[in-house]
Design an enzyme around this catalytic site. Structure first.
Site, PDB file in Angstrom:
ATOM      1  N   CYS A  95       0.791  -1.229   0.000  1.00  0.00           N
ATOM      2  CA  CYS A  95       0.000   0.000   0.000  1.00  0.00           C
ATOM      3  C   CYS A  95       0.827   1.284   0.000  1.00  0.00           C
ATOM      4  O   CYS A  95       1.266   1.723  -1.047  1.00  0.00           O
ATOM      5  CB  CYS A  95      -0.987  -0.053   1.163  1.00  0.00           C
ATOM      6  SG  CYS A  95      -2.428   0.966   0.887  1.00  0.00           S
ATOM      7  N   HIS A 207      -3.433  -5.672   2.064  1.00  0.00           N
ATOM      8  CA  HIS A 207      -3.122  -5.953   3.459  1.00  0.00           C
ATOM      9  C   HIS A 207      -3.718  -7.332   3.729  1.00  0.00           C
ATOM     10  O   HIS A 207      -4.030  -8.068   2.819  1.00  0.00           O
ATOM     11  CB  HIS A 207      -3.802  -4.933   4.382  1.00  0.00           C
ATOM     12  CG  HIS A 207      -3.426  -3.517   4.092  1.00  0.00           C
ATOM     13  ND1 HIS A 207      -2.260  -2.952   4.516  1.00  0.00           N
ATOM     14  CD2 HIS A 207      -4.087  -2.532   3.429  1.00  0.00           C
ATOM     15  CE1 HIS A 207      -2.207  -1.683   4.142  1.00  0.00           C
ATOM     16  NE2 HIS A 207      -3.306  -1.398   3.476  1.00  0.00           N
TER      17      HIS A 207
HETATM   18  N1  GLN Z   1      -1.797   6.795   2.294  1.00  0.00           N
HETATM   19  C1  GLN Z   1      -2.076   5.906   1.266  1.00  0.00           C
HETATM   20  C2  GLN Z   1      -3.442   5.983   0.639  1.00  0.00           C
HETATM   21  O1  GLN Z   1      -4.441   6.291   1.300  1.00  0.00           O
HETATM   22  C3  GLN Z   1      -1.775   4.492   1.734  1.00  0.00           C
HETATM   23  C4  GLN Z   1      -2.810   3.875   2.608  1.00  0.00           C
HETATM   24  C5  GLN Z   1      -2.372   2.569   3.186  1.00  0.00           C
HETATM   25  O2  GLN Z   1      -1.183   2.301   3.261  1.00  0.00           O
HETATM   26  N2  GLN Z   1      -3.311   1.751   3.600  1.00  0.00           N
HETATM   27  O3  GLN Z   1      -3.532   5.734  -0.527  1.00  0.00           O
END
Ligand code: GLN
Length: 256
Positions: A95, A207
Site C-alpha cells: 500500500c 493488506h
Molecule cells: N496513504 C495511502 C493511501 O491512502 C496508503 C494507505 C495505506 O497504506 N493503507 O492511498
C-alpha cells in the site's frame, strides 16, 4: 542458515496489521531451523543498515506518516535501498510502501512528494471527497517469472486474497503489474491491475496481512533470499498450512 529481515519504518508504516508479514516470514523461517534477525530501517538507522539485509518488508501508512517517511528516505538511504532492490533482494511492500517506491505520490492534501523512482509508476490521491478503495480483494498473480515459479509449487494458478484500504490510485508505466484483479479495486479501480513486480520486489495494495493469508508468497521470499545469499538451491520443508487453506476457501466462498 541465517536471514536478516529489514523492516521499513515499523512505527510509522504498519497499518492494517502489516507487521504480520514480518512475523510470518520470521516464523516460517524459524520453523525450518533458519535463524532470523529483524532490523528496523528507519529515522534512527544509518544508510549502511539499508545495505545489509536479505529481505525487505514495508507496510502501509496514512498520508501524514507516509510523508514523514518519504522525507527521511532520501539521499544515502534512498541510494542504498534502491541498490539492494535493483540487485534482486526480495521484498514485500504493501500500500503506502509501493507508493513511495514509485516516482511520486500526490496526497489528498498538500504537495506532491518524490518517491525513490525504483518502480516505474505514479500514485495520486484524487482528493478528500473521493471514495476510498476499501474491501476484500482477490487477484491472480500474472507477473513473470514469479507466476510460473508459484504455479510449479502450488500446482495451480497463484491466487492472492487480501484486504485493501487506500485513497491513492496507482498507475503503472513500464513496470509489470503483479496480477489481475478478480474481485476488488486493485491499483486504481479502472485498469484491472493489482500491484507491481520488479526484480524480486512484490508491491501490492493487499493488506490482510498479505503473507499469513497467502503463505506461498512468504515461502517464495524465504527461498529466494536464501538462494541469493548462499548461492545454492534451497528446498524448504513443507509446513502444515491447513488453517490458512481453510480460511482462504471460506473467504473465496464468501466473495463468490
Ligand atoms: N496513504 C495511502 C493511501 O491512502 C496508503 C494507505 C495505506 O497504506 N493503507 O492511498
Amino acid at each position: 542458515m541465517e536471514l536478516k529481515i529489514g523492516w521499513l519504518y515499523p512505527t510509522l508504516m504498519s497499518t492494517y496489521g502489516d507487521r504480520g508479514n514480518v512475523i510470518c516470514i520470521q516464523r516460517r523461517a524459524q520453523w525450518r531451523g533458519i535463524t532470523v534477525e529483524i532490523v528496523s530501517l528507519d529515522q534512527q538507522s544509518s544508510a549502511i543498515n539499508f545495505r545489509h539485509v536479505d529481505i525487505v518488508a514495508g507496510g502501509g501508512a496514512q498520508d501524514r506518516q507516509q510523508e514523514i517517511v518519504m522525507r527521511d528516505l532520501q539521499g544515502e538511504k534512498a541510494v542504498a535501498l534502491k541498490a539492494q532492490l535493483e540487485a534482486g533482494t526480495p521484498g514485500v511492500f504493501t500500500c503506502g510502501s509501493p507508493q513511495l517506491l514509485g516516482h511520486y505520490y500526490e496526497p489528498a492534501f498538500g504537495q506532491r512528494i518524490d518517491g525513490l523512482g525504483l518502480l516505474d509508476l505514479v500514485s495520486k490521491h484524487p482528493g478528500p471527497d473521493a471514495k476510498r478503495c476499501i474491501g476484500n480483494v482477490v487477484f491472480e498473480i500474472t507477473a513473470e517469472p514469479l507466476a510460473s515459479d508459484l504455479k510449479k509449487i502450488l500446482g495451480e494458478p497463484p491466487i492472492v486474497i487480501g484486504f485493501e484500504n487506500h485513497g491513492g490510485r496507482t498507475y503503472l508505466d513500464s513496470v509489470s503489474p503483479l496480477g489481475k484483479v478478480q474481485k476488488g479495486y486493485g491499483n486504481n479501480g479502472e485498469d484491472g491491475y493489482e500491484g507491481a513486480f520488479y526484480r524480486n520486489a512484490i508491491a501490492t495494495y493487499s493488506h490482510g496481512p498479505l503473507l499469513p493469508k497467502n503463505p506461498f508468497l512468504a515461502d517464495w521470499l524465504i527461498k529466494t533470499a536464501l538462494e541469493r545469499k548462499y548461492q545454492t538451491e534451497v528446498n524448504l520443508t513443507p509446513l502444515d498450512d491447513t488453517l490458512a487453506k481453510q480460511a482462504r476457501a471460506s473467504m473465496l466462498k464468501r466473495l463468490e
